[in-house]
Design a protein around this motif. Structure first.
Motif, PDB file in Angstrom:
ATOM      1  N   UNK A 120       5.137  14.808  -3.601  1.00 45.45           N
ATOM      2  CA  UNK A 120       4.388  14.708  -2.355  1.00 45.45           C
ATOM      3  C   UNK A 120       3.408  13.543  -2.409  1.00 45.45           C
ATOM      4  N   UNK A 121       3.381  12.770  -1.323  1.00 45.60           N
ATOM      5  CA  UNK A 121       2.443  11.663  -1.179  1.00 45.60           C
ATOM      6  C   UNK A 121       1.529  11.978  -0.005  1.00 45.60           C
ATOM      7  N   UNK A 122       0.231  11.988  -0.262  1.00 50.07           N
ATOM      8  CA  UNK A 122      -0.752  12.350   0.766  1.00 50.07           C
ATOM      9  C   UNK A 122      -1.629  11.153   1.087  1.00 50.07           C
ATOM     10  N   UNK A 123      -1.993  11.036   2.365  1.00 53.68           N
ATOM     11  CA  UNK A 123      -2.893   9.973   2.817  1.00 53.68           C
ATOM     12  C   UNK A 123      -4.206  10.601   3.267  1.00 53.68           C
ATOM     13  N   UNK A 124      -5.260  10.417   2.476  1.00 55.93           N
ATOM     14  CA  UNK A 124      -6.576  10.953   2.813  1.00 55.93           C
ATOM     15  C   UNK A 124      -7.461   9.907   3.490  1.00 55.93           C
ATOM     16  N   UNK A 125      -6.873   8.769   3.830  1.00 53.46           N
ATOM     17  CA  UNK A 125      -7.632   7.696   4.453  1.00 53.46           C
ATOM     18  C   UNK A 125      -7.708   7.817   5.959  1.00 53.46           C
ATOM     19  N   UNK A 126      -8.126   6.701   6.590  1.00 52.89           N
ATOM     20  CA  UNK A 126      -8.394   6.692   8.031  1.00 52.89           C
ATOM     21  C   UNK A 126      -7.333   5.961   8.833  1.00 52.89           C
ATOM     22  N   UNK A 127      -6.419   5.271   8.165  1.00 55.42           N
ATOM     23  CA  UNK A 127      -5.355   4.539   8.855  1.00 55.42           C
ATOM     24  C   UNK A 127      -4.029   4.837   8.163  1.00 55.42           C
ATOM     25  N   UNK A 128      -2.895   4.616   8.855  1.00 59.05           N
ATOM     26  CA  UNK A 128      -1.592   4.879   8.234  1.00 59.05           C
ATOM     27  C   UNK A 128      -1.383   4.010   6.996  1.00 59.05           C
ATOM     28  N   UNK A 129      -0.628   4.553   6.041  1.00 57.44           N
ATOM     29  CA  UNK A 129      -0.310   3.821   4.814  1.00 57.44           C
ATOM     30  C   UNK A 129       1.163   3.479   4.754  1.00 57.44           C
ATOM     31  N   UNK A 130       1.471   2.192   4.584  1.00 52.53           N
ATOM     32  CA  UNK A 130       2.850   1.739   4.421  1.00 52.53           C
ATOM     33  C   UNK A 130       3.148   1.686   2.927  1.00 52.53           C
ATOM     34  N   UNK A 131       4.051   2.562   2.482  1.00 53.76           N
ATOM     35  CA  UNK A 131       4.289   2.745   1.052  1.00 53.76           C
ATOM     36  C   UNK A 131       5.710   2.326   0.696  1.00 53.76           C
ATOM     37  N   UNK A 132       5.845   1.635  -0.436  1.00 51.03           N
ATOM     38  CA  UNK A 132       7.171   1.247  -0.915  1.00 51.03           C
ATOM     39  C   UNK A 132       7.294   1.565  -2.400  1.00 51.03           C
ATOM     40  N   UNK A 133       8.448   2.089  -2.789  1.00 49.94           N
ATOM     41  CA  UNK A 133       8.768   2.370  -4.184  1.00 49.94           C
ATOM     42  C   UNK A 133       9.643   1.244  -4.725  1.00 49.94           C
ATOM     43  N   UNK A 134       9.166   0.570  -5.772  1.00 51.89           N
ATOM     44  CA  UNK A 134       9.911  -0.555  -6.339  1.00 51.89           C
ATOM     45  C   UNK A 134      10.771  -0.066  -7.502  1.00 51.89           C
ATOM     46  N   UNK A 135      12.057   0.059  -7.233  1.00 46.81           N
ATOM     47  CA  UNK A 135      13.003   0.554  -8.239  1.00 46.81           C
ATOM     48  C   UNK A 135      14.033  -0.536  -8.506  1.00 46.81           C
ATOM     49  N   UNK A 136      14.233  -0.888  -9.776  1.00 46.38           N
ATOM     50  CA  UNK A 136      15.203  -1.916 -10.134  1.00 46.38           C
ATOM     51  C   UNK A 136      16.636  -1.438  -9.989  1.00 46.38           C
ATOM     52  N   UNK A 137      17.552  -2.402  -9.924  1.00 47.89           N
ATOM     53  CA  UNK A 137      18.972  -2.059  -9.775  1.00 47.89           C
ATOM     54  C   UNK A 137      19.516  -1.334 -11.000  1.00 47.89           C
ATOM     55  N   UNK A 138      18.924  -1.571 -12.169  1.00 49.77           N
ATOM     56  CA  UNK A 138      19.399  -0.937 -13.398  1.00 49.77           C
ATOM     57  C   UNK A 138      18.674   0.371 -13.705  1.00 49.77           C
ATOM     58  N   UNK A 139      17.873   0.869 -12.769  1.00 54.24           N
ATOM     59  CA  UNK A 139      17.106   2.091 -13.002  1.00 54.24           C
ATOM     60  C   UNK A 139      17.984   3.317 -12.860  1.00 54.24           C
ATOM     61  N   UNK A 140      17.678   4.355 -13.665  1.00 51.38           N
ATOM     62  CA  UNK A 140      18.357   5.643 -13.546  1.00 51.38           C
ATOM     63  C   UNK A 140      17.695   6.526 -12.489  1.00 51.38           C
ATOM     64  N   UNK A 141      16.566   6.075 -11.950  1.00 50.15           N
ATOM     65  CA  UNK A 141      15.812   6.853 -10.974  1.00 50.15           C
ATOM     66  C   UNK A 141      16.122   6.345  -9.565  1.00 50.15           C
ATOM     67  N   UNK A 142      16.328   7.275  -8.636  1.00 51.94           N
ATOM     68  CA  UNK A 142      16.626   6.916  -7.257  1.00 51.94           C
ATOM     69  C   UNK A 142      15.758   7.749  -6.323  1.00 51.94           C
ATOM     70  N   UNK A 143      15.321   7.139  -5.223  1.00 52.29           N
ATOM     71  CA  UNK A 143      14.543   7.824  -4.195  1.00 52.29           C
ATOM     72  C   UNK A 143      15.350   7.870  -2.908  1.00 52.29           C
TER      73      UNK A 143
END
Length: 219
Positions: A120-143
């Motif tokens: 879970x990703x939560x935004x406790x701020x006052x404006x929207x947050x643009x979030x990006x996950x940087x995953x390499x092509x050789x990574x075993x992790x996927x989002x």
């Protein structure tokens, strides 16, 4: 440091500060101006300041309306003869405040298996947050999503999966960036990859039980 918190671009903000001569003789003071155009210092140069007296000045902050950044830093340096003091300056626009668990542990999974977890990703701020996950092509992790917007005061849940190929402990750090906000944050993804068989595990998470002493037995 002097902090201009959650200020609006295009509006001039002013903060007063004072410098004191803590020595035993009169001394001249001067202020080395900030380097960026977001901050400026305003003071009238004067003669020597008597011992124990204050000398006042102002710091001005004006964030350009077309700026895409959220945070701004600079400094001033107060110089008095051979003495100097560096004062950090910090300002920020109303910005997202992104919070999430920094560790995602898949636990023990079988080799060749694809496991998934949600975080879970939560935004406790006052404006929207643009979030990006940087995953390499050789990574075993996927989002399931690598780019997401989190409205202020809300949260999103993202599915993360990994394929277990190599035996042993697995660990990978994923950079999570919030547009315009400082340095990337890190998500620590870990797992213990084992052969596909039944294993006895220590209940405290210390790994696989290699042998178990059941004591003496009767023939």
């Amino acid at each position: 440091s002097d902090l201009f918190d959650s200020i609006n671009p295009g509006t001039l903000y002013v903060m007063s500060f004072s410098m004191r001569n803590a020595t035993q003789i009169p001394r001249r003071m001067r202020v080395v101006a900030p380097r960026t155009n977001v901050f400026s210092v305003n003071y009238i140069p004067a003669g020597a300041v008597a011992p124990g007296l204050d000398y006042r000045a102002e710091i001005e902050c004006l964030i350009p309306e077309d700026s895409l950044d959220f945070f701004f830093t600079d400094k001033i340096v107060v110089v008095m003869d051979e003495y100097s003091v560096e004062v950090p300056l910090v300002a920020n626009k109303p910005c997202p405040d992104i919070v999430f668990e920094k560790r995602l542990d898949f636990g023990t999974i079988s080799q060749g298996e694809e496991a998934s977890h949600e975080f879970r990703i939560e935004n406790r701020g006052k404006v929207p947050g643009q979030i990006s996950m940087n995953v390499g092509d050789d990574s075993f992790v996927r989002f399931e999503r690598t780019n997401v917007e989190v409205p202020p005061g809300e949260f999103v849940t993202i599915k993360c999966s990994m394929s277990a190929e190599d035996l042993g402990p697995f660990r990978e750090l994923t950079m999570i960036e919030v547009a315009g906000v400082g340095e990337p944050m890190l998500l620590d993804v870990s797992a213990q990859v084992v052969l596909h068989k039944v294993n006895l595990l220590y209940p405290n998470g210390d790994g696989i039980i290699d042998n178990l002493d059941v004591g003496n037995m009767l023939f």
